[in-house]
Write a protein that holds these residues in place. Sequence first.
Motif, PDB file in Angstrom:
ATOM      1  N   ARG A 108      -2.879  -2.703  -8.482  1.00 25.59           N
ATOM      2  CA  ARG A 108      -2.935  -4.139  -8.747  1.00 25.59           C
ATOM      3  C   ARG A 108      -1.578  -4.786  -8.453  1.00 25.59           C
ATOM      4  NH1 ARG A 108      -6.444  -7.527 -11.234  1.00 25.59           N
ATOM      5  NH2 ARG A 108      -5.591  -9.380 -12.262  1.00 25.59           N
ATOM      6  N   ALA A 109      -0.502  -4.107  -8.867  1.00 27.19           N
ATOM      7  CA  ALA A 109       0.846  -4.619  -8.614  1.00 27.19           C
ATOM      8  C   ALA A 109       1.175  -4.591  -7.117  1.00 27.19           C
ATOM      9  CB  ALA A 109       1.870  -3.814  -9.396  1.00 27.19           C
ATOM     10  N   LEU A 110       0.795  -3.514  -6.435  1.00 31.27           N
ATOM     11  CA  LEU A 110       1.068  -3.418  -5.001  1.00 31.27           C
ATOM     12  C   LEU A 110       0.333  -4.500  -4.218  1.00 31.27           C
ATOM     13  CD1 LEU A 110       1.005   0.462  -4.577  1.00 31.27           C
ATOM     14  CD2 LEU A 110       2.903  -1.032  -3.904  1.00 31.27           C
ATOM     15  N   LYS A 111      -0.910  -4.773  -4.551  1.00 30.51           N
ATOM     16  CA  LYS A 111      -1.673  -5.818  -3.864  1.00 30.51           C
ATOM     17  C   LYS A 111      -1.062  -7.187  -4.135  1.00 30.51           C
ATOM     18  CE  LYS A 111      -6.171  -5.673  -3.763  1.00 30.51           C
ATOM     19  NZ  LYS A 111      -7.587  -5.539  -4.186  1.00 30.51           N
ATOM     20  N   ARG A 112      -0.637  -7.414  -5.369  1.00 30.70           N
ATOM     21  CA  ARG A 112      -0.066  -8.722  -5.720  1.00 30.70           C
ATOM     22  C   ARG A 112       1.274  -8.959  -5.039  1.00 30.70           C
ATOM     23  NH1 ARG A 112       3.609  -9.885  -9.595  1.00 30.70           N
ATOM     24  NH2 ARG A 112       3.294  -7.865 -10.635  1.00 30.70           N
ATOM     25  N   ILE A 113       2.114  -7.929  -5.000  1.00 26.31           N
ATOM     26  CA  ILE A 113       3.480  -8.107  -4.508  1.00 26.31           C
ATOM     27  C   ILE A 113       3.600  -7.795  -3.023  1.00 26.31           C
ATOM     28  CG2 ILE A 113       5.862  -7.308  -4.750  1.00 26.31           C
ATOM     29  CD1 ILE A 113       5.188  -6.664  -7.702  1.00 26.31           C
ATOM     30  N   HIS A 114       2.881  -6.764  -2.559  1.00 25.54           N
ATOM     31  CA  HIS A 114       3.073  -6.293  -1.187  1.00 25.54           C
ATOM     32  C   HIS A 114       1.812  -6.348  -0.326  1.00 25.54           C
ATOM     33  CE1 HIS A 114       7.155  -5.062  -2.068  1.00 25.54           C
ATOM     34  NE2 HIS A 114       6.723  -4.402  -3.133  1.00 25.54           N
ATOM     35  N   GLY A 115       0.727  -6.864  -0.855  1.00 26.62           N
ATOM     36  CA  GLY A 115      -0.437  -7.147  -0.018  1.00 26.62           C
ATOM     37  C   GLY A 115      -1.442  -6.031   0.155  1.00 26.62           C
ATOM     38  N   LEU A 116      -1.063  -4.779  -0.167  1.00 28.07           N
ATOM     39  CA  LEU A 116      -1.963  -3.637   0.024  1.00 28.07           C
ATOM     40  C   LEU A 116      -1.825  -2.651  -1.129  1.00 28.07           C
ATOM     41  CD1 LEU A 116      -1.664  -2.562   3.784  1.00 28.07           C
ATOM     42  CD2 LEU A 116      -3.657  -3.544   2.663  1.00 28.07           C
ATOM     43  N   LEU A 129       5.569  -3.728   3.422  1.00 23.55           N
ATOM     44  CA  LEU A 129       5.897  -2.316   3.248  1.00 23.55           C
ATOM     45  C   LEU A 129       5.203  -1.488   4.329  1.00 23.55           C
ATOM     46  CD1 LEU A 129       5.763  -1.553  -0.595  1.00 23.55           C
ATOM     47  CD2 LEU A 129       7.761  -1.744   0.874  1.00 23.55           C
ATOM     48  N   PRO A 130       5.862  -1.218   5.428  1.00 22.52           N
ATOM     49  CA  PRO A 130       5.229  -0.426   6.488  1.00 22.52           C
ATOM     50  C   PRO A 130       4.830   0.961   6.018  1.00 22.52           C
ATOM     51  CG  PRO A 130       7.589  -0.695   6.906  1.00 22.52           C
ATOM     52  CD  PRO A 130       7.247  -1.619   5.792  1.00 22.52           C
ATOM     53  N   GLN A 131       5.482   1.456   4.944  1.00 26.72           N
ATOM     54  CA  GLN A 131       5.118   2.775   4.428  1.00 26.72           C
ATOM     55  C   GLN A 131       3.652   2.828   4.005  1.00 26.72           C
ATOM     56  OE1 GLN A 131       7.613   0.737   3.411  1.00 26.72           O
ATOM     57  NE2 GLN A 131       9.132   1.883   2.244  1.00 26.72           N
ATOM     58  N   LEU A 132       3.140   1.716   3.473  1.00 26.56           N
ATOM     59  CA  LEU A 132       1.741   1.692   3.029  1.00 26.56           C
ATOM     60  C   LEU A 132       0.791   1.904   4.198  1.00 26.56           C
ATOM     61  CD1 LEU A 132       1.849  -1.264   0.477  1.00 26.56           C
ATOM     62  CD2 LEU A 132       1.562   1.159  -0.056  1.00 26.56           C
ATOM     63  N   LEU A 133       1.090   1.297   5.316  1.00 24.76           N
ATOM     64  CA  LEU A 133       0.254   1.476   6.500  1.00 24.76           C
ATOM     65  C   LEU A 133       0.406   2.876   7.079  1.00 24.76           C
ATOM     66  CD1 LEU A 133       0.702  -1.954   8.308  1.00 24.76           C
ATOM     67  CD2 LEU A 133      -1.299  -1.133   7.077  1.00 24.76           C
ATOM     68  N   GLN A 134       1.622   3.381   7.056  1.00 26.93           N
ATOM     69  CA  GLN A 134       1.854   4.729   7.574  1.00 26.93           C
ATOM     70  C   GLN A 134       1.120   5.765   6.738  1.00 26.93           C
ATOM     71  OE1 GLN A 134       6.117   4.783   7.481  1.00 26.93           O
ATOM     72  NE2 GLN A 134       6.318   3.381   9.219  1.00 26.93           N
ATOM     73  N   MET A 135       1.112   5.571   5.417  1.00 29.53           N
ATOM     74  CA  MET A 135       0.397   6.496   4.536  1.00 29.53           C
ATOM     75  C   MET A 135      -1.104   6.409   4.782  1.00 29.53           C
ATOM     76  SD  MET A 135       2.715   5.861   1.150  1.00 29.53           S
ATOM     77  CE  MET A 135       1.879   6.957   0.008  1.00 29.53           C
ATOM     78  N   ARG A 136      -1.627   5.201   5.008  1.00 33.30           N
ATOM     79  CA  ARG A 136      -3.056   5.049   5.316  1.00 33.30           C
ATOM     80  C   ARG A 136      -3.409   5.807   6.589  1.00 33.30           C
ATOM     81  NH1 ARG A 136      -6.161   0.047   3.579  1.00 33.30           N
ATOM     82  NH2 ARG A 136      -5.407  -0.260   1.459  1.00 33.30           N
ATOM     83  N   LYS A 137      -2.560   5.697   7.583  1.00 30.85           N
ATOM     84  CA  LYS A 137      -2.808   6.389   8.841  1.00 30.85           C
ATOM     85  C   LYS A 137      -2.763   7.902   8.634  1.00 30.85           C
ATOM     86  CE  LYS A 137      -1.195   6.640  13.631  1.00 30.85           C
ATOM     87  NZ  LYS A 137      -0.171   6.191  14.602  1.00 30.85           N
ATOM     88  N   HIS A 138      -1.797   8.355   7.832  1.00 26.88           N
ATOM     89  CA  HIS A 138      -1.639   9.792   7.590  1.00 26.88           C
ATOM     90  C   HIS A 138      -2.873  10.381   6.918  1.00 26.88           C
ATOM     91  CE1 HIS A 138       0.352  13.582   6.521  1.00 26.88           C
ATOM     92  NE2 HIS A 138      -0.166  13.429   5.307  1.00 26.88           N
ATOM     93  N   PHE A 139      -3.437   9.665   5.935  1.00 25.27           N
ATOM     94  CA  PHE A 139      -4.541  10.219   5.149  1.00 25.27           C
ATOM     95  C   PHE A 139      -5.918   9.880   5.713  1.00 25.27           C
ATOM     96  CE2 PHE A 139      -1.231  10.182   1.756  1.00 25.27           C
ATOM     97  CZ  PHE A 139      -1.246  11.542   1.505  1.00 25.27           C
ATOM     98  N   ARG A 140      -5.947   9.134   6.809  1.00 26.42           N
ATOM     99  CA  ARG A 140      -7.233   8.728   7.361  1.00 26.42           C
ATOM    100  C   ARG A 140      -8.065   9.944   7.779  1.00 26.42           C
ATOM    101  NH1 ARG A 140      -7.089   4.301  12.004  1.00 26.42           N
ATOM    102  NH2 ARG A 140      -5.731   5.906  12.861  1.00 26.42           N
TER     103      ARG A 140
END
Length: 241
Positions: free
Chosen positions: A141-149, A20-31
């Motif tokens: 917990r679900a996001l880490k299990r299914i999508h890694g982050l 899910l590239p959105q997860l990384l993009q959101m991390r970058k946005h809120f950094r």
Amino acid sequence: MRQRFLQRLRLPGLHRETDLPQLLQMRKHFRNLDQKRSLADYTFCVVDTELTGLSPRRDEIVSIGAVRIRGLRIAPKDTFFTLVQPRMDLPKRSTLVHRITPTEVAHAPRLRTVLPRFIDFCDNSLIVGHHVGLDMSFLNRALKRIHGLPLNTPCLDTMRLARAYEEQLWEGFYDQFKMNVSYHLPDLAEAFGLPAFTAHHALADAFQTAYLFLFLVRKLSGGRLKTLQDLHNAAKPRRFL
């Protein structure tokens, strides 16, 4: 079709594996979130989940609801809602709480299908919830299990804000302090004269929380809150000597 294996997606300083590239993009946005802007400049995503129980290790999500706030106004048509088919049998005790039946979730989508749509809805909004730590523990917990982050989005808890508001109301009136205040969402809505919604329905609870959030934003600190930093400071627990 979304690939089921994890793809390595790289952003500077954020080396993680996820599909899910959105997860990384959101991390970058809120950094480097600027907390000094006007509250009206931020977009909020008010979230609620219904669960099979309260243990993130044993229990699961059975529905997710969310509504958007823009310009400190609820956007009633900008909502997200879905039932979720859990991997476990739906306990009778949970059905008694949220009235979701095994038949209703039998053909609902699994979290693997739901989570990407939910993350797309959240986008770069700040998350709001009532006792939001519980919702986020299940979602992450679900996001880490299914999508890694997990999500790395700042969250605002209306239960904590409500406690801060009660403290401000009774500060200096120690002999009249209300010791029996209920922070249950429907009770707060009734106490503050807010519109009432059906309890234990994810989207209805999200709307209820949105009304509570906006009420508290306008009432905390005598209505003098201007920025996200002001709101953060107002929600901090007070120390009494």
